[in-house]
Scaffold this active site. Structure first.
Site, PDB file in Angstrom:
ATOM      1  N   ASP A  94       0.827  -1.324   0.052  1.00  9.97           N
ATOM      2  CA  ASP A  94       0.121   0.024  -0.033  1.00  9.97           C
ATOM      3  C   ASP A  94       0.774   1.094   0.100  1.00  9.97           C
ATOM      4  O   ASP A  94       2.270   1.204   0.258  1.00  9.97           O
ATOM      5  CB  ASP A  94      -0.784   0.045   1.280  1.00  9.97           C
ATOM      6  CG  ASP A  94      -2.096   0.753   0.974  1.00  9.97           C
ATOM      7  OD1 ASP A  94      -2.535   1.260  -0.297  1.00  9.97           O
ATOM      8  OD2 ASP A  94      -3.093   0.869   1.796  1.00  9.97           O
ATOM      9  N   ASP A  98      -1.265   4.729   7.535  1.00 12.15           N
ATOM     10  CA  ASP A  98      -1.616   6.191   8.483  1.00 12.15           C
ATOM     11  C   ASP A  98      -2.305   5.640   9.876  1.00 12.15           C
ATOM     12  O   ASP A  98      -1.668   5.625  10.893  1.00 12.15           O
ATOM     13  CB  ASP A  98      -2.726   6.985   7.522  1.00 12.15           C
ATOM     14  CG  ASP A  98      -3.120   8.370   8.228  1.00 12.15           C
ATOM     15  OD1 ASP A  98      -2.595   8.398   9.501  1.00 12.15           O
ATOM     16  OD2 ASP A  98      -3.740   8.779   7.502  1.00 12.15           O
ATOM     17  N   ARG A 100      -3.700   2.451   9.934  1.00 12.94           N
ATOM     18  CA  ARG A 100      -3.123   1.040   9.801  1.00 12.94           C
ATOM     19  C   ARG A 100      -4.729   0.149   9.561  1.00 12.94           C
ATOM     20  O   ARG A 100      -4.690  -1.031   9.616  1.00 12.94           O
ATOM     21  CB  ARG A 100      -2.591   0.259  11.137  1.00 12.94           C
ATOM     22  CG  ARG A 100      -2.028  -0.913  10.766  1.00 12.94           C
ATOM     23  CD  ARG A 100      -0.901  -1.506  11.680  1.00 12.94           C
ATOM     24  NE  ARG A 100       0.179  -0.853  11.508  1.00 12.94           N
ATOM     25  CZ  ARG A 100       1.224  -0.696  12.238  1.00 12.94           C
ATOM     26  NH1 ARG A 100       1.150  -1.048  13.557  1.00 12.94           N
ATOM     27  NH2 ARG A 100       2.483  -0.067  12.044  1.00 12.94           N
ATOM     28  N   THR A 102      -6.734  -0.120   6.878  1.00 16.80           N
ATOM     29  CA  THR A 102      -6.813  -0.814   5.804  1.00 16.80           C
ATOM     30  C   THR A 102      -5.945  -1.968   5.575  1.00 16.80           C
ATOM     31  O   THR A 102      -6.185  -3.243   5.289  1.00 16.80           O
ATOM     32  CB  THR A 102      -6.308   0.176   4.605  1.00 16.80           C
ATOM     33  OG1 THR A 102      -7.145   1.278   4.343  1.00 16.80           O
ATOM     34  CG2 THR A 102      -6.685  -0.605   3.427  1.00 16.80           C
ATOM     35  N   ILE A 152       0.034  13.558   2.776  1.00 20.30           N
ATOM     36  CA  ILE A 152       0.857  13.274   1.462  1.00 20.30           C
ATOM     37  C   ILE A 152      -0.095  13.330   0.238  1.00 20.30           C
ATOM     38  O   ILE A 152      -0.981  12.666   0.149  1.00 20.30           O
ATOM     39  CB  ILE A 152       1.385  11.896   1.370  1.00 20.30           C
ATOM     40  CG1 ILE A 152       1.980  11.588   2.954  1.00 20.30           C
ATOM     41  CG2 ILE A 152       2.406  11.548   0.341  1.00 20.30           C
ATOM     42  CD1 ILE A 152       2.341  10.125   3.368  1.00 20.30           C
ATOM     43  N   PRO A 155       1.816  11.615  -6.552  1.00 17.82           N
ATOM     44  CA  PRO A 155       1.750  12.217  -7.874  1.00 17.82           C
ATOM     45  C   PRO A 155       0.523  11.687  -8.579  1.00 17.82           C
ATOM     46  O   PRO A 155      -0.146  12.395  -9.337  1.00 17.82           O
ATOM     47  CB  PRO A 155       2.935  11.798  -8.680  1.00 17.82           C
ATOM     48  CG  PRO A 155       3.715  11.386  -7.648  1.00 17.82           C
ATOM     49  CD  PRO A 155       3.040  10.865  -6.437  1.00 17.82           C
ATOM     50  N   TRP A 156      -0.063  10.658  -8.358  1.00 20.61           N
ATOM     51  CA  TRP A 156      -1.294   9.927  -8.850  1.00 20.61           C
ATOM     52  C   TRP A 156      -2.557  10.353  -8.496  1.00 20.61           C
ATOM     53  O   TRP A 156      -3.543  10.360  -9.015  1.00 20.61           O
ATOM     54  CB  TRP A 156      -1.204   8.349  -8.723  1.00 20.61           C
ATOM     55  CG  TRP A 156      -0.905   7.851  -7.494  1.00 20.61           C
ATOM     56  CD1 TRP A 156      -1.998   7.603  -6.503  1.00 20.61           C
ATOM     57  CD2 TRP A 156       0.280   7.419  -7.011  1.00 20.61           C
ATOM     58  NE1 TRP A 156      -1.356   7.165  -5.639  1.00 20.61           N
ATOM     59  CE2 TRP A 156       0.035   7.104  -5.694  1.00 20.61           C
ATOM     60  CE3 TRP A 156       1.664   7.376  -7.447  1.00 20.61           C
ATOM     61  CZ2 TRP A 156       1.370   6.525  -4.759  1.00 20.61           C
ATOM     62  CZ3 TRP A 156       2.647   7.118  -6.791  1.00 20.61           C
ATOM     63  CH2 TRP A 156       2.193   6.407  -5.169  1.00 20.61           C
TER      64      TRP A 156
END
Length: 159
Positions: A94, A98, A100, A102, A152, A155-156
């Site tokens: 992943d 953050d 945790r 997920t 964060i 880029p995607w």
């Protein structure tokens, strides 16, 4: 909250370093948690050369607000589990650890429906903060870069 915006090159370099560490455990399969885990898992495949499969969970709504409960949106079919997971070393990828939530739910789902030999978890960024869940000692955890509790912008995710 402060924001950071790593470039694709930054991400690639972090994933390359993670891949070197992960390769020592000889994973048989890469499981990407969509959406954020897709790109790092694909980069990792270049170095590890193992098949990538995708699972999905929804933790945030369309306004980036955390929902009360996590929703499984995509999972592995029984043939993939039999051929690639049972008795194998599984790498879960992943983008960020953050809360945790997920990662924890992915591991728990995997343990419910299969019998992997080992589970490795890798993320580009691990936020150094209190987590909602603790990983059990049998999980191999390999973060790329540890950061504070920053937002964060990958880029995607840019529009």
């Amino acid at each position: 909250m402060a924001k950071i915006s790593p470039s694709y090159n930054d991400i690639h370099n972090i994933v390359k370093e993670i891949s070197i560490k992960v390769a020592k455990f000889k994973p048989d399969i890469i499981i990407a948690i969509s959406g954020g885990g897709l790109i790092p898992a694909r980069i990792m495949r270049t170095y590890i050369e193992k098949p990538v499969f995708t699972v999905g969970f929804q933790l945030y709504d369309k306004n980036d607000k955390m929902m009360e409960t996590i929703k499984k949106t995509q999972w592995l079919d029984i043939q993939v589990i039999k051929q690639f997971v049972n008795g194998k070393t599984v790498l879960i990828v992943d983008e960020v650890d953050d809360t945790r939530t997920t990662l924890y739910h992915c591991i728990e789902e995997l343990k419910k429906c299969s019998t992997p030999k080992n589970i490795i978890v890798s993320v580009i960024h691990n936020k150094l903060k209190l987590k909602r869940h603790v990983l059990t000692e049998d999980i191999i955890y390999i973060p790329g870069k540890e950061i504070g509790d920053e937002w964060i912008v990958y880029p995607w995710d840019c529009k």
